[in-house]
Design an enzyme around this catalytic site. Structure first.
Site, PDB file in Angstrom:
ATOM      1  N   SER A   1     -83.573  33.480   7.036  1.00 40.67           N
ATOM      2  CA  SER A   1     -82.644  34.601   7.196  1.00 40.67           C
ATOM      3  C   SER A   1     -81.296  34.390   6.501  1.00 40.67           C
ATOM      4  CB  SER A   1     -82.445  34.925   8.676  1.00 40.67           C
ATOM      5  OG  SER A   1     -83.683  35.292   9.273  1.00 40.67           O
TER       6      SER A   1
ATOM      7  N   GLY B   1     -85.898  34.514   1.474  1.00 43.08           N
ATOM      8  CA  GLY B   1     -87.032  35.427   1.477  1.00 43.08           C
ATOM      9  C   GLY B   1     -86.566  36.868   1.366  1.00 43.08           C
ATOM     10  N   GLY B   2     -86.487  37.546   2.496  1.00 46.14           N
ATOM     11  CA  GLY B   2     -86.183  38.982   2.539  1.00 46.14           C
ATOM     12  C   GLY B   2     -85.019  39.416   1.656  1.00 46.14           C
TER      13      GLY B   2
ATOM     14  N   TRP C   1     -90.098  35.468  -3.169  1.00 43.43           N
ATOM     15  CA  TRP C   1     -90.541  36.865  -3.025  1.00 43.43           C
ATOM     16  C   TRP C   1     -91.747  36.994  -2.107  1.00 43.43           C
ATOM     17  CZ3 TRP C   1     -90.495  39.445  -8.599  1.00 43.43           C
ATOM     18  CH2 TRP C   1     -89.173  39.485  -9.066  1.00 43.43           C
ATOM     19  N   LYS C   2     -92.416  35.881  -1.836  1.00 39.76           N
ATOM     20  CA  LYS C   2     -93.652  35.905  -1.033  1.00 39.76           C
ATOM     21  C   LYS C   2     -94.648  36.896  -1.644  1.00 39.76           C
ATOM     22  CE  LYS C   2     -90.950  34.422   2.887  1.00 39.76           C
ATOM     23  NZ  LYS C   2     -90.767  34.356   4.334  1.00 39.76           N
TER      24      LYS C   2
HETATM   25  P1  PGA Z   1     -86.347  34.768   5.053  1.00 39.16           P
HETATM   26  O1  PGA Z   1     -87.471  33.781   4.482  1.00 39.16           O
HETATM   27  O2  PGA Z   1     -85.134  34.586   4.196  1.00 39.16           O
HETATM   28  O3  PGA Z   1     -86.934  36.151   4.937  1.00 39.16           O
HETATM   29  O4  PGA Z   1     -86.089  34.364   6.468  1.00 39.16           O
HETATM   30  C1  PGA Z   1     -87.156  32.507   4.041  1.00 39.16           C
HETATM   31  C2  PGA Z   1     -88.394  31.808   3.571  1.00 39.16           C
HETATM   32  O5  PGA Z   1     -89.445  31.952   4.217  1.00 39.16           O
HETATM   33  O6  PGA Z   1     -88.375  31.092   2.551  1.00 39.16           O
END
Ligand code: PGA
Length: 253
Positions: free
Chosen positions: A215, A236-237, A10-11
């Site tokens: 991604s 991530g996203g 989730w960052k």
């Molecule tokens: P992302 O991020 O899926 O948004 O590219 C992946 C990550 O940084 O773990």
């Protein structure tokens, strides 16, 4: 069979209400984890206890911190120890994410110390590696990633390595919408496994889960995860959208 893992990162996103709602939405969507599959949620530190409670008793679900201290305890204002994490039921720690390497200057040696600390607490490290665009363009990504593995992991015993998950995240593919092709991912994952094999033997290397990150989304997860050395994803996203992340869980082989 190697563990297949969908890990949400989730960052630094979501307020508490949104975080709770995302978990509720994910739980409401149909997904069944087979015994060799895991879903891991790397949530911001203030939500760890909530996430642990929300998934209590659900087999195959892990909760991860996004970072931790390499120190045991003491006068380190702002840091989080592995003891704190285990005391609230956290199971995993993401280590060496490229954002931490870049913005917080975490280097290979520091990450070696953090890996030791995490393993000593019985937590599972999700160790991130991966090259920046300049290295990819120079064609030296294999050397770059091998160095990260050697410097941060090769002091581990085979037994310790077997408790470690690796995430390959090419920096040029993170948050850019520019996914590595499944061939590029497979090529690097096979190289990582081969590098681990040279140090620890093929039998050990064969058991290590290597996740791809950068991604990953519902639309490309099946294709990426169908590669023989890609054992899931660090997301991530797309992990912030319940339907997307559940589709990614369901894409695990
Ligand atoms: P992302 O991020 O899926 O948004 O590219 C992946 C990550 O940084 O773990």
């Amino acid at each position: 069979m190697r563990k297949k893992i969908a890990a949400a990162n989730w960052k630094m996103n979501l307020g508490a209400t949104e975080a709770q709602a995302l978990i509720t939405d994910i739980q409401a969507l149909p997904h069944a984890l087979k015994p060799h599959q895991e879903a891991v949620f790397a949530v911001p530190a203030p939500y760890l206890a909530m996430a642990v409670a929300a998934f209590k008793g659900k087999t195959g679900v892990g909760i991860a911190a996004q970072n931790c201290s390499d120190k045991a305890s003491g006068a380190y204002t702002g840091e989080i120890s592995v003891g704190m994490l285990t005391s609230i039921g956290v199971s995993h720690v993401v280590l060496g994410h490229s954002e931490r390497r870049e913005y917080f200057h975490e280097d290979n040696a520091w990450l070696a110390a953090k890996t030791d600390r995490v393993l000593s607490a019985g937590l599972t490290p999700i160790f991130c590696c991966g090259e920046p665009l300049s290295v990819r363009e120079a064609g030296t990504q294999n050397d770059f990633v091998a160095q990260q593995l050697k410097d941060s992991l090769f002091h581990l015993t085979a037994e310790e390595l077997l408790k470690t998950v690796i995430a390959y995240e090419p920096i040029w593919a993170i948050g850019t919408g520019k996914t590595a092709s499944s061939e590029q991912a497979q090529e690097m994952h096979a190289f990582i496994r081969q590098t681990l094999g040279q140090q620890y033997g093929a039998e050990t290397a064969d058991q290590i889960s290597i996740l791809y990150g950068g991604s990953v989304k519902a639309a490309n997860a099946v294709e990426l995860f169908s590669q023989p050395d890609v054992d899931g994803g660090l997301v991530g996203g797309a992990s912030l959208v319940a339907t997307e992340f559940v589709a990614i869980i369901n894409a695990l082989p």
